[in-house]
Design an enzyme around this catalytic site. Structure first.
Site, mmCIF file in Angstrom:
data_model
loop_
_atom_site.group_PDB
_atom_site.id
_atom_site.type_symbol
_atom_site.label_atom_id
_atom_site.label_comp_id
_atom_site.label_asym_id
_atom_site.label_seq_id
_atom_site.Cartn_x
_atom_site.Cartn_y
_atom_site.Cartn_z
ATOM 1 N N ASP A 16 0.718 -1.224 -0.025
ATOM 2 C CA ASP A 16 0.142 -0.012 0.133
ATOM 3 C C ASP A 16 0.985 1.233 0.086
ATOM 4 O OD1 ASP A 16 -2.652 1.173 0.628
ATOM 5 O OD2 ASP A 16 -1.507 1.586 2.242
ATOM 6 N N ASP A 18 -0.023 4.849 1.188
ATOM 7 C CA ASP A 18 -0.375 6.226 1.921
ATOM 8 C C ASP A 18 -0.211 5.373 2.947
ATOM 9 O OD1 ASP A 18 -0.977 8.526 -0.012
ATOM 10 O OD2 ASP A 18 -2.142 7.278 -0.195
ATOM 11 N N ASP A 167 -1.180 -0.732 6.215
ATOM 12 C CA ASP A 167 -1.974 -0.215 7.226
ATOM 13 C C ASP A 167 -2.789 -0.195 7.262
ATOM 14 O OD1 ASP A 167 -1.893 1.813 5.210
ATOM 15 O OD2 ASP A 167 -2.260 2.996 6.706
#
Length: 218
Positions: A16, A18, A167
């Site tokens: 991922d 961001d 995250d």
């Protein structure tokens, strides 16, 4: 999305963007809230917005102002590209870790909910283009936790995958749906407790553990 599975030895590691590779939440939240000020609307709190990061922009705005979603998205997409670089920076050790994995023979790609053109611009601005093999955005197909963006990233790499690194619980569930091992990092959007609820294979404070899990390929 249906796809054929490569019979070659897996080499793909997906990340991922961001909150995983780049600490970008302040710029994202500022741009998200800018639209409320622009329209004279009562804005949500930073914490309320943060809890939704990782979902598509339209879905996030629907939670707070469903009747203004098209206009808010338009304002965001004008504001964010001009301001995404103000406070966003790669997390500590990210470039070193990606460089080491690439040197060890792995193929590395971003798989993000961001639109593809914006994701590529952002990766370049953060100085990470040269340590990634591919940047895959979500353009016109289901977003995470659906695995479509992961499949497309692996197809672009020309390999099957080993790990999905993210995250949020959306990243973990997308990785699980794609049949990958999942690595959740706690320095981003979702708390350790939230991430643990999705049962990732690894739950770590940073990316360092990847270097133990992924030795040099022969």
């Amino acid at each position: 999305m249906q796809r054929s599975v490569s019979t070659a030895e897996p080499r793909g590691i997906l990340f991922d963007l961001d909150g995983t590779l780049v600490d970008s939440l302040p710029d994202i939240i500022d741009s998200f809230l800018h639209g409320f000020a622009h329209l004279g609307l009562t804005a949500p709190s930073h914490d309320e917005v943060r809890a939704l990061i990782g979902q598509p922009l339209e879905a996030m705005y629907t939670v707070f102002a469903p009747e203004h979603v098209p206009t808010l998205c338009k304002v965001y997409r004008e504001h964010y590209p001009a301001n995404f670089h103000r406070r966003s920076r790669p997390f500590r050790g990210v470039r070193r870790t990606l460089s080491a994995l690439r040197e060890r023979g792995y193929l590395l790609a971003v798989a993000t909910t961001k639109r593809g053109d914006m994701a590529r611009r952002f990766v370049e601005a953060m100085g990470l283009s040269d340590v990634l093999h591919h940047v895959q955005g979500t353009d016109g197909f289901p977003h995470k936790p659906a695995p479509d963006v992961l499949y497309r990233a692996l197809d672009a790499l020309g390999t099957s995958g080993l790990w999905m690194v993210g995250d949020t619980t959306l990243d973990v569930r997308a990785g699980q749906a794609a049949g990958l091992r999942t690595y959740a990092v706690t320095w981003g959007t979702h708390s350790q407790a939230e991430l643990a609820s999705a049962s990732p294979d690894e739950l770590q404070p940073d990316l360092e553990r990847l270097l133990d899990l992924l030795p040099p390929r022969r």
